[in-house]
Design an enzyme around this catalytic site. Structure first.
Site, short mmCIF file in Angstrom:
data_model
loop_
_atom_site.label_atom_id
_atom_site.label_comp_id
_atom_site.label_asym_id
_atom_site.label_seq_id
_atom_site.Cartn_x
_atom_site.Cartn_y
_atom_site.Cartn_z
N ASP A 145 -1.34 4.90 -6.35
CA ASP A 145 0.09 4.76 -6.04
C ASP A 145 0.89 5.94 -6.56
O ASP A 145 1.97 6.23 -6.08
CB ASP A 145 0.64 3.46 -6.62
CG ASP A 145 0.24 2.30 -5.74
OD1 ASP A 145 -0.94 1.91 -5.79
OD2 ASP A 145 1.09 1.83 -4.96
N ARG A 160 10.45 -0.81 -4.81
CA ARG A 160 9.24 -0.85 -5.66
C ARG A 160 9.17 0.46 -6.45
O ARG A 160 9.38 1.53 -5.88
CB ARG A 160 7.97 -1.06 -4.82
CG ARG A 160 7.91 -2.44 -4.15
CD ARG A 160 6.53 -2.76 -3.65
NE ARG A 160 5.60 -3.07 -4.72
CZ ARG A 160 4.28 -3.24 -4.52
NH1 ARG A 160 3.77 -3.09 -3.30
NH2 ARG A 160 3.48 -3.52 -5.53
N GLY A 190 0.87 -1.17 0.00
CA GLY A 190 0.00 0.00 0.00
C GLY A 190 0.91 1.22 0.00
O GLY A 190 1.83 1.31 0.82
N ALA A 191 0.65 2.15 -0.93
CA ALA A 191 1.60 3.24 -1.16
C ALA A 191 2.00 4.00 0.12
O ALA A 191 3.20 4.14 0.41
CB ALA A 191 1.04 4.19 -2.22
N ASN A 243 -3.02 2.92 -10.12
CA ASN A 243 -3.43 2.13 -8.96
C ASN A 243 -3.38 0.65 -9.34
O ASN A 243 -3.06 0.30 -10.49
CB ASN A 243 -4.83 2.55 -8.49
CG ASN A 243 -5.17 1.95 -7.12
OD1 ASN A 243 -4.37 2.07 -6.18
ND2 ASN A 243 -6.31 1.31 -7.01
N LYS A 244 -3.70 -0.19 -8.40
CA LYS A 244 -3.63 -1.65 -8.59
C LYS A 244 -4.28 -2.07 -9.91
O LYS A 244 -5.34 -1.59 -10.27
CB LYS A 244 -4.32 -2.32 -7.39
CG LYS A 244 -4.37 -3.82 -7.39
CD LYS A 244 -3.02 -4.49 -7.60
CE LYS A 244 -1.96 -4.04 -6.61
NZ LYS A 244 -0.59 -4.41 -7.08
O1 MRU Z 1 0.81 -3.81 -4.74
P1 MRU Z 1 0.14 -3.13 -3.60
O2 MRU Z 1 -0.71 -4.04 -2.78
O3 MRU Z 1 1.12 -2.32 -2.76
O4 MRU Z 1 -0.83 -2.06 -4.29
C1 MRU Z 1 -1.60 -1.23 -3.47
C2 MRU Z 1 -2.58 -0.40 -4.20
O5 MRU Z 1 -2.69 -0.43 -5.39
C3 MRU Z 1 -3.38 0.55 -3.37
O6 MRU Z 1 -4.64 0.75 -3.93
C4 MRU Z 1 -2.64 1.90 -3.28
O7 MRU Z 1 -1.32 1.72 -2.89
C5 MRU Z 1 -3.30 2.83 -2.34
S1 MRU Z 1 -3.15 2.30 -0.65
C6 MRU Z 1 -3.90 3.47 0.30
#
Ligand code: MRU
Length: 348
Positions: free
Chosen positions: A228, A80, A35-36, A238-239
């Site tokens: 992100d 990352r 999560g970012a 985003n994801k």
């Molecule tokens: O690969 P991840 O699980 O780190 O990806 C996370 C996401 O895409 C979240 O939606 C994003 O980081 C926002 S978290 C508040």
């Protein structure tokens, strides 16, 4: 540093003790912490830990302190690529190290620990403010769909998109959360479903490919996701799967919102075309829970993120309000406000 191992949730609650910055880097790489905003917080603590360990070494000179610090920042920056909060947090730590440059090494290391704690605490405050700004956009009563995990696990606490839902519910709104399972790593099914259960939020889990049908059935009145990295023009990474959800929302006339702190806004990036997209290993797609589900030898493409173009976004909710199209003026002003606020509270 003690991290809740998100890979083991919801089955097991395991805490990982990271005694070395290398272990924190590995935790970020492997999504133990993810999560970012949470990645940024973890990196800040990891850098502080590295320097605390370094000053315990006898006869450490200022030059060696600087060299270890620079190398540690560089290595955290390589964990990352997409979440800009990581680079934002590293920059904050670099600014702190520079500000205390003339002081003794122990004091500099202590100030880095303080800065990491401040980054963490500020993130919680930003999430609560995002919740306050975003809650009025949520339906008084109805369904809200979300993708991936954007709750307390993904942030310093409270969450961004899930935080907006939490605040709206706390204000008395009757929201039913529709959770995309979020293939391939199931952050929705494993983590968002777990957080909703902890909070007793009414929620229904669907696989990602069910979203179109659920929207057509009229169960959903708004969509909200995290980010992100947000480019200056509002394009939001985003994801993987968020872009598809935003397109579905457009077709069904459902407002699609992004919720993220200004630490996720990359003001130097003019559009989504310049956001680096992380590609992860094939096993994340070919295997589920350690079991192979794909035919052996098949070629795999595994981008971890996609970019929602700004024209699909009804509003970007930050701790300083809701940015609307054209996003650039609002985002530039919000980032400037965040910087001014930071300079005010910064220790002399
Ligand atoms: O690969 P991840 O699980 O780190 O990806 C996370 C996401 O895409 C979240 O939606 C994003 O980081 C926002 S978290 C508040």
């Amino acid at each position: 540093m003690r991290l809740l191992d998100q890979r083991a949730l919801p089955g097991e609650t395991i805490y990982l003790d990271c005694r070395q910055p290398d272990e924190v880097m590995e935790a970020i790489r492997t999504l133990t912490v993810r999560g970012a905003p949470a990645i940024g917080v973890a990196a800040a603590y990891g850098i502080a830990q590295a320097m605390q360990l370094a000053v315990r070494t006898k006869d450490l000179h200022a030059n060696s302190f600087d060299a270890i610090f620079d190398e540690t920042c560089k290595r955290f920056g390589a964990t990352r690529p997409t979440a800009v909060n990581l680079f934002w947090a590293i920059k904050r730590m670099q600014e702190t190290a520079a500000r205390w440059h003339i002081r003794g090494l122990h004091e500099r290391a202590a100030m880095l620990v303080e800065e990491a704690k401040r980054i963490h605490a500020e993130d919680v405050e930003m999430c609560l403010a995002i919740g306050r700004h975003g809650a009025p956009l949520m339906p008084q009563s109805g369904g809200v769909i979300t993708h991936c995990n954007t709750g307390g696990l993904a942030t310093g606490g409270h969450g961004t998109a899930l935080g907006v839902i939490r605040t709206a519910v706390a204000q008395g709104k009757q929201i039913h959360v529709w959770i995309d399972e979020t293939r391939p790593l199931l952050q929705g099914a494993r983590l968002t479903a777990w957080e909703c259960a902890q909070d007793k939020l009414p929620a229904t889990l669907i696989t990602d490919n069910m979203a179109a049908h659920v929207l057509k059935l009229g169960h959903v009145h708004a969509a909200i996701a995290g980010a992100d990295r947000i480019a200056r023009n509002g394009d939001s990474a985003n994801k993987i799967g968020t872009y598809g959800l935003a397109i579905l929302c457009k077709y069904h006339n459902i407002p699609f919102y992004i919720a993220a702190p200004t630490s996720t806004v990359d003001i130097g990036c003019d559009s989504g075309a310049h956001i680096p997209i992380e590609e992860r290993k094939a096993e994340e797609v070919t295997h589920l829970g350690g079991q192979r589900v794909a035919a052996a030898g098949v070629d795999v493409f595994n981008p971890a993120f996609d970019v929602v173009p700004h024209e699909l976004i009804a509003g970007i909710i930050t701790e300083h309000g809701v940015a609307k199209a054209p996003f650039e003026p609002d985002l530039v002003a919000m980032v400037a406000r965040a910087r001014a606020h930071h300079n005010q509270v910064e220790p002399a």
